[in-house]
Design a protein around this motif. Sequence first.
Motif, PDB file in Angstrom:
ATOM      1  N   HIS A 182       0.833  -1.211   0.000  1.00 15.50           N
ATOM      2  CA  HIS A 182       0.000   0.000   0.000  1.00 15.50           C
ATOM      3  C   HIS A 182       0.862   1.253   0.000  1.00 15.50           C
ATOM      4  CE1 HIS A 182      -3.285   2.711   0.858  1.00 15.50           C
ATOM      5  NE2 HIS A 182      -2.625   3.155   1.915  1.00 15.50           N
ATOM      6  N   VAL A 183       1.883   1.265   0.843  1.00 16.67           N
ATOM      7  CA  VAL A 183       2.776   2.433   0.893  1.00 16.67           C
ATOM      8  C   VAL A 183       3.502   2.606  -0.434  1.00 16.67           C
ATOM      9  CG1 VAL A 183       4.818   3.393   2.008  1.00 16.67           C
ATOM     10  CG2 VAL A 183       3.050   2.305   3.396  1.00 16.67           C
ATOM     11  N   GLY A 184       3.971   1.490  -0.994  1.00 17.65           N
ATOM     12  CA  GLY A 184       4.658   1.587  -2.284  1.00 17.65           C
ATOM     13  C   GLY A 184       3.744   2.083  -3.396  1.00 17.65           C
ATOM     14  N   SER A 185       2.480   1.573  -3.410  1.00 15.53           N
ATOM     15  CA  SER A 185       1.525   2.016  -4.436  1.00 15.53           C
ATOM     16  C   SER A 185       1.215   3.497  -4.289  1.00 15.53           C
ATOM     17  CB  SER A 185       0.238   1.193  -4.331  1.00 15.53           C
ATOM     18  OG  SER A 185       0.500  -0.184  -4.518  1.00 15.53           O
ATOM     19  N   ARG A 186       1.074   3.959  -3.045  1.00 16.55           N
ATOM     20  CA  ARG A 186       0.804   5.385  -2.839  1.00 16.55           C
ATOM     21  C   ARG A 186       1.984   6.244  -3.281  1.00 16.55           C
ATOM     22  NH1 ARG A 186      -0.758   7.081   3.132  1.00 16.55           N
ATOM     23  NH2 ARG A 186       1.414   6.466   3.424  1.00 16.55           N
ATOM     24  N   SER A 187       3.204   5.769  -3.022  1.00 21.56           N
ATOM     25  CA  SER A 187       4.383   6.517  -3.473  1.00 21.56           C
ATOM     26  C   SER A 187       4.459   6.566  -4.995  1.00 21.56           C
ATOM     27  CB  SER A 187       5.653   5.871  -2.904  1.00 21.56           C
ATOM     28  OG  SER A 187       5.638   5.882  -1.492  1.00 21.56           O
ATOM     29  N   GLU A 188       4.133   5.429  -5.638  1.00 20.85           N
ATOM     30  CA  GLU A 188       4.130   5.408  -7.107  1.00 20.85           C
ATOM     31  C   GLU A 188       3.061   6.351  -7.665  1.00 20.85           C
ATOM     32  OE1 GLU A 188       3.650   1.435  -8.392  1.00 20.85           O
ATOM     33  OE2 GLU A 188       5.637   0.766  -7.706  1.00 20.85           O
ATOM     34  N   GLN A 189       1.889   6.386  -7.009  1.00 20.29           N
ATOM     35  CA  GLN A 189       0.833   7.279  -7.466  1.00 20.29           C
ATOM     36  C   GLN A 189       1.256   8.743  -7.322  1.00 20.29           C
ATOM     37  OE1 GLN A 189      -2.849   6.802  -5.392  1.00 20.29           O
ATOM     38  NE2 GLN A 189      -4.002   8.111  -6.786  1.00 20.29           N
ATOM     39  N   GLN A 190       1.870   9.076  -6.192  1.00 17.59           N
ATOM     40  CA  GLN A 190       2.351  10.437  -6.002  1.00 17.59           C
ATOM     41  C   GLN A 190       3.428  10.797  -7.020  1.00 17.59           C
ATOM     42  OE1 GLN A 190       3.633  10.515  -1.923  1.00 17.59           O
ATOM     43  NE2 GLN A 190       1.554  10.711  -1.099  1.00 17.59           N
ATOM     44  N   LEU A 191       4.276   9.809  -7.344  1.00 17.21           N
ATOM     45  CA  LEU A 191       5.301  10.048  -8.355  1.00 17.21           C
ATOM     46  C   LEU A 191       4.682  10.299  -9.722  1.00 17.21           C
ATOM     47  CD1 LEU A 191       8.282  10.144  -9.162  1.00 17.21           C
ATOM     48  CD2 LEU A 191       8.218   7.657  -9.439  1.00 17.21           C
ATOM     49  N   ARG A 192       3.642   9.504 -10.066  1.00 13.78           N
ATOM     50  CA  ARG A 192       2.967   9.717 -11.352  1.00 13.78           C
ATOM     51  C   ARG A 192       2.286  11.077 -11.394  1.00 13.78           C
ATOM     52  NH1 ARG A 192       1.626   4.142 -10.727  1.00 13.78           N
ATOM     53  NH2 ARG A 192      -0.375   4.740  -9.794  1.00 13.78           N
ATOM     54  N   LEU A 193       1.661  11.479 -10.272  1.00 13.25           N
ATOM     55  CA  LEU A 193       1.035  12.804 -10.230  1.00 13.25           C
ATOM     56  C   LEU A 193       2.066  13.913 -10.380  1.00 13.25           C
ATOM     57  CD1 LEU A 193      -1.581  12.292  -7.350  1.00 13.25           C
ATOM     58  CD2 LEU A 193      -2.022  12.427  -9.799  1.00 13.25           C
ATOM     59  N   ALA A 194       3.228  13.718  -9.720  1.00 11.74           N
ATOM     60  CA  ALA A 194       4.290  14.717  -9.842  1.00 11.74           C
ATOM     61  C   ALA A 194       4.814  14.798 -11.269  1.00 11.74           C
ATOM     62  CB  ALA A 194       5.427  14.391  -8.869  1.00 11.74           C
ATOM     63  N   GLN A 195       4.948  13.622 -11.921  1.00  9.23           N
ATOM     64  CA  GLN A 195       5.401  13.609 -13.307  1.00  9.23           C
ATOM     65  C   GLN A 195       4.378  14.278 -14.227  1.00  9.23           C
ATOM     66  OE1 GLN A 195       6.084   9.432 -13.947  1.00  9.23           O
ATOM     67  NE2 GLN A 195       8.196   9.510 -13.218  1.00  9.23           N
ATOM     68  N   ALA A 196       3.081  14.010 -13.975  1.00 13.92           N
ATOM     69  CA  ALA A 196       2.047  14.651 -14.788  1.00 13.92           C
ATOM     70  C   ALA A 196       2.044  16.158 -14.583  1.00 13.92           C
ATOM     71  CB  ALA A 196       0.675  14.065 -14.429  1.00 13.92           C
ATOM     72  N   ALA A 197       2.222  16.596 -13.316  1.00 13.27           N
ATOM     73  CA  ALA A 197       2.271  18.040 -13.051  1.00 13.27           C
ATOM     74  C   ALA A 197       3.485  18.677 -13.713  1.00 13.27           C
ATOM     75  CB  ALA A 197       2.299  18.278 -11.537  1.00 13.27           C
ATOM     76  N   THR A 198       4.609  17.950 -13.692  1.00 11.29           N
ATOM     77  CA  THR A 198       5.817  18.469 -14.348  1.00 11.29           C
ATOM     78  C   THR A 198       5.609  18.590 -15.851  1.00 11.29           C
ATOM     79  OG1 THR A 198       7.191  17.462 -12.633  1.00 11.29           O
ATOM     80  CG2 THR A 198       8.275  18.101 -14.678  1.00 11.29           C
ATOM     81  N   ALA A 239       3.381  21.509 -16.484  1.00 15.35           N
ATOM     82  CA  ALA A 239       4.124  22.760 -16.312  1.00 15.35           C
ATOM     83  C   ALA A 239       5.050  23.024 -17.497  1.00 15.35           C
ATOM     84  CB  ALA A 239       4.928  22.715 -15.011  1.00 15.35           C
ATOM     85  N   MET A 240       5.687  21.959 -18.005  1.00 12.72           N
ATOM     86  CA  MET A 240       6.553  22.116 -19.168  1.00 12.72           C
ATOM     87  C   MET A 240       5.749  22.531 -20.394  1.00 12.72           C
ATOM     88  SD  MET A 240       9.684  21.635 -18.296  1.00 12.72           S
ATOM     89  CE  MET A 240      10.438  21.396 -19.910  1.00 12.72           C
ATOM     90  N   GLN A 241       4.546  21.954 -20.540  1.00 10.42           N
ATOM     91  CA  GLN A 241       3.695  22.329 -21.670  1.00 10.42           C
ATOM     92  C   GLN A 241       3.260  23.785 -21.563  1.00 10.42           C
ATOM     93  OE1 GLN A 241       0.186  19.931 -22.004  1.00 10.42           O
ATOM     94  NE2 GLN A 241      -0.381  20.727 -24.017  1.00 10.42           N
ATOM     95  N   GLU A 242       2.860  24.207 -20.343  1.00  2.31           N
ATOM     96  CA  GLU A 242       2.471  25.605 -20.152  1.00  2.31           C
ATOM     97  C   GLU A 242       3.659  26.534 -20.387  1.00  2.31           C
ATOM     98  OE1 GLU A 242       0.912  25.766 -16.235  1.00  2.31           O
ATOM     99  OE2 GLU A 242      -1.032  24.844 -16.775  1.00  2.31           O
ATOM    100  N   LEU A 243       4.854  26.093 -19.970  1.00  2.00           N
ATOM    101  CA  LEU A 243       6.050  26.905 -20.200  1.00  2.00           C
ATOM    102  C   LEU A 243       6.324  27.040 -21.689  1.00  2.00           C
ATOM    103  CD1 LEU A 243       8.475  28.396 -18.980  1.00  2.00           C
ATOM    104  CD2 LEU A 243       9.694  26.225 -18.936  1.00  2.00           C
TER     105      LEU A 243
END
Length: 284
Positions: free
Chosen positions: A106-122, A125-129
């Motif tokens: 569960h902890v690993g899946s949550r970390s992976e989900q947060q990583l995917r969200l961070a990658q999507a936000a990045t 942000a790159m697209q907006e830039l």
Amino acid sequence: RRTGWSEFSESLLLLAAMVIFGALIVLGGVEGSGLFWVYTAPFLAFFLKGQRSGWRYCLGFLALVFVYLAWLAPQLPFSYRHSPTLSLHFVLSLVFYTLVAAAFNHVGSRSEQQLRLAQAATAKAMQELQLSKEKTEAAYAAKTRFLAAASHDLRQPAHALGLFVAQLEQGQVTPELVSGLDASVSALQEMLDVFFDYSRLDTLSGQISTRPVQIEQLFRQLRVLFANLAAQKGLRLRIRSSAVWVQTDPVLLQRILLNLISNAVRYTLRGSIQVRCRVRQGQA
């Protein structure tokens, strides 16, 4: 390469592990070091199948182990005789390690989900830039074109003003000269007002400001500005009088007419240039 084959092979691997762990229990391997191998079953299940499928595999394995130790083992002659205390401790420890494996997954899946969200936000942000960069470059190019056009328009009244000043230096003071000076200064002032209006530089699409304009007033300024230039080239410049009123932006219309007549004077080698305003179907 194929998701279906990958999932199938993982299921085979997990089932093979369950069979081996079951054999260790049946043959008494959990009395020794085999106990630690069986404890890897829930970790392997959650690692390969995730939370939902991992729970199904683990609960199924626990159910089989419990049924075997509680009911089936005493009836099989070849099975290892586990004591009731050892069987209870084994089942409880297997439940404990199942909970630990589920928590880690569960902890690993949550970390992976947060990583995917961070990658999507990045990526967003790159697209907006990139879009911001393209808009900035487009705005810079638009300003460059505007400055080039404005500098071209400013040359005409400035050149005419220079000719009028030269006539003044020669002592030729006439009403036409004074009128020409006034028209040149007015045209230059209007262009400079637009030139230094930064809001119109940044919003080129919304820069039009219309009001009723008398065509003859613009024609009068054009006659004064270009009369001497045309005469120097031996051209006849005829700007017909007009009583037409139009709804337009006077500064932009003046820029258009300045460009048209300036190009006509520049590229006409001989003959005449005629400027007039005609009305056709309600349009000037």
